[in-house]
Design an enzyme around this catalytic site. Structure first.
Site, mmCIF file in Angstrom:
data_model
loop_
_atom_site.group_PDB
_atom_site.id
_atom_site.type_symbol
_atom_site.label_atom_id
_atom_site.label_comp_id
_atom_site.label_asym_id
_atom_site.label_seq_id
_atom_site.Cartn_x
_atom_site.Cartn_y
_atom_site.Cartn_z
ATOM 1 N N HIS A 127 14.853 -15.365 -10.448
ATOM 2 C CA HIS A 127 15.478 -14.561 -9.401
ATOM 3 C C HIS A 127 17.002 -14.585 -9.518
ATOM 4 O O HIS A 127 17.714 -14.350 -8.542
ATOM 5 C CB HIS A 127 15.014 -15.057 -8.029
ATOM 6 N N GLU B 35 28.891 -28.919 -28.144
ATOM 7 C CA GLU B 35 29.932 -29.744 -28.758
ATOM 8 C C GLU B 35 29.633 -30.030 -30.222
ATOM 9 O O GLU B 35 30.537 -30.225 -31.027
ATOM 10 C CB GLU B 35 30.065 -31.062 -27.976
ATOM 11 N N LYS C 95 42.223 -33.327 -24.549
ATOM 12 C CA LYS C 95 42.563 -34.676 -24.056
ATOM 13 C C LYS C 95 44.032 -34.971 -24.363
ATOM 14 O O LYS C 95 44.769 -35.491 -23.528
ATOM 15 C CB LYS C 95 41.706 -35.744 -24.757
#
Ligand code: PA5
Length: 478
Positions: A333, A304, A447
């Site tokens: 793995h 961000e 938003k």
């Protein structure tokens, strides 16, 4: 008989940054950096450092003030934690992004891995839940299992209007009000928000909730060492003085203007140069369960802060390294194959714990079975670090850029250092990228569309944009 553990001094607990494996000597000319390259670019980093200190003097680097300027609030937080002890069984954080990730990182790093499960691990403190999503099943499943009378919610939102957090608040409020009555709702909520703006502060006043404040000059992802992260830490028995002490210790190091004396400055530049050399993915891989969620916190901090469309002059730049979190040895793995043989587009930062609180010996058995017998007599602490060193060496052989932050042991003091170190490093890399590290216009846009679609006043235009875009969508749903 267990030997008494020697308490380490602050200097013995200092984090160390090992950057040997970013250099050509270790990983080859094609993908490695040279010390000369760093020397040449170092003036730029020193200038970035000066800019940061100047911005701090102008009150724009709030995160740098936190280790020193919170004496009163820290006392209040500790007192609140003691008052809540034995009163509530559950402490639920409602927040998202910078209002949640630091809380989780502290809890994972410091408290017992099964803190919520075992009363004896909690020492009278409440269980901690961090609810940072609006998945209806997740929200409902949590509330279904809590006794509202014994639950306290800490609503954390700097803006006081984030829809995810506020909708969770609304459902939690009803959950509490139905059980204890409207008039008692305020006793079950704490509001952690901006002092003078947003709806949450208004609600907190109306309902008579306890309030903690997020300083205006500290952004969400830099706020773990404000009441945002410190309250849930104190409420679960974490030593918040030591967290801040660790941050202050690291701050003194980060203030040094001598390049080679300042690991956050060096690493801010290393990360920048790595990005310029095409290492556009920045992996953080702790070899420690306790530090697992520090990588998650860092992922948000890095993404961000550094992922930006425009530079400080307003030119389109679309920059930003992509942060990736991994966990050693587990992800050997899963991800390691890609890191070893995939594109040369990554710089990997290992977090290595030098001393684990447990050694845990592997019992000797099946000594006649060659491929198993060798394990016995070693410890898990040895094994996890050996796996880290082996991975590091294998990456070097494959010419993959990597580095290590060594953590002498995981405790509040070293965690405070880690938070501060990476925050400062982010500020440095942001300066070098010539972007605004502290805004998040991309998040805001998302938003605003949500507000529009949900019918919030003033966002009609966003709703129309969404509806127009939706008109075309069906064609490509297969
Ligand atoms: O780092 C940030 O600024 C964001 O991730 C915010 O923390 C997040 O969007 C939540 O915002 P708020 O605390 O205003 O609810």
């Amino acid at each position: 008989m267990s030997a008494e553990k020697k308490v380490k001094s602050q200097d013995e607990l200092r984090l160390k940054l090992d950057i040997n494996n970013v250099f050509a000597e270790m990983i080859g000319q094609e993908h490695g950096m040279t010390v000369e390259e760093l020397e040449e670019a170092k003036d730029k980093a020193v200038e970035a450092h000066q800019n940061i200190l100047e911005a701090e003097a102008e009150g724009k680097m709030g995160f740098m003030e936190l280790p020193y300027k919170q004496k009163e609030v820290v006392e209040e937080l500790k007192q609140t934690a003691e008052e809540l002890k034995d009163k509530f069984d559950n402490f639920v954080v409602l927040g998202i992004g910078g209002s949640a990730l630091g809380n989780i990182a502290v809890q994972t790093a410091i408290n017992h891995p099964h803190y919520n499960l075992f009363k004896e691990e909690r020492n009278g403190y409440p269980r901690l839940f961090v609810s940072d999503n609006v998945d209806p099943e997740g929200v409902k499943a949590l509330l279904d299992k809590l006794d509202p009378e014994k639950t306290l919610f800490n609503v954390i939102s700097k803006s006081g209007s984030t829809p995810e957090t506020m909708s969770q608040f609304l459902v939690a409020r009803k959950f509490v009000a139905d059980a204890v009555g409207e008039e008692n709702v305020g006793e079950h909520f704490i509001a952690t928000t901006s002092k003078d703006s947003g709806y949450l502060i208004e609600i907190a006043r109306r309902e008579g909730m306890k309030k903690f404040f997020i300083p205006d000059n500290v952004g969400g992802r830099f706020s773990v060492l404000t009441p945002v992260g410190l309250l849930s830490a104190a409420v679960t028995g974490v030593d918040i003085d030591q967290l801040l002490e660790g941050a202050a210790y690291m701050d003194q190091i980060c203030r040094k203007s001598d390049f080679w004396e300042n690991p956050a400055l060096v690493n801010g530049l290393v990360q920048y140069l790595a990005y310029k050399k095409g290492k556009v993915m920045s992996v953080m891989m702790p070899y420690s369960d306790r530090l697992r969620d520090v990588a998650d916190w860092y992922r948000q901090l890095w993404a961000e802060s550094l992922g930006k469309e425009v530079d400080l002059q307003g030119n389109m730049v679309n920059v930003g390294p992509t942060p990736i979190k991994a966990l050693g040895a587990t992800d050997q793995h899963s991800q390691a194959q890609l890191y070893m043989e995939g594109p040369f587009d990554k710089i990997i930062t290992f977090l290595e714990v030098e001393n684990f609180a447990e050694e845990l010996e592997i019992p000797a058995a099946y000594e006649d079975l060659n491929g198993l017998g060798y394990l016995g007599g070693h410890s898990f602490a040895e094994l996890i670090n050996t796996e880290k060193w082996a991975t590091e060496l294998a990456l070097n052989k494959r010419e993959r850029m990597n580095q290590t932050v060594k953590v002498p042991e995981v405790n509040e003091f070293t965690l405070g250092q880690l938070f501060y170190f990476f925050e400062f490093q982010t500020a440095v890399t942001g300066e070098l990228l010539n972007i605004n590290t502290f805004n998040q216009p991309g998040v805001e846009l998302g938003k605003n569309y949500t507000y529009g679609i949900f019918g919030r006043d003033g966002y009609q235009e966003k709703k129309e944009e969404f509806e127009n875009a939706a008109d075309h969508k069906d064609d490509l749903i297969l």
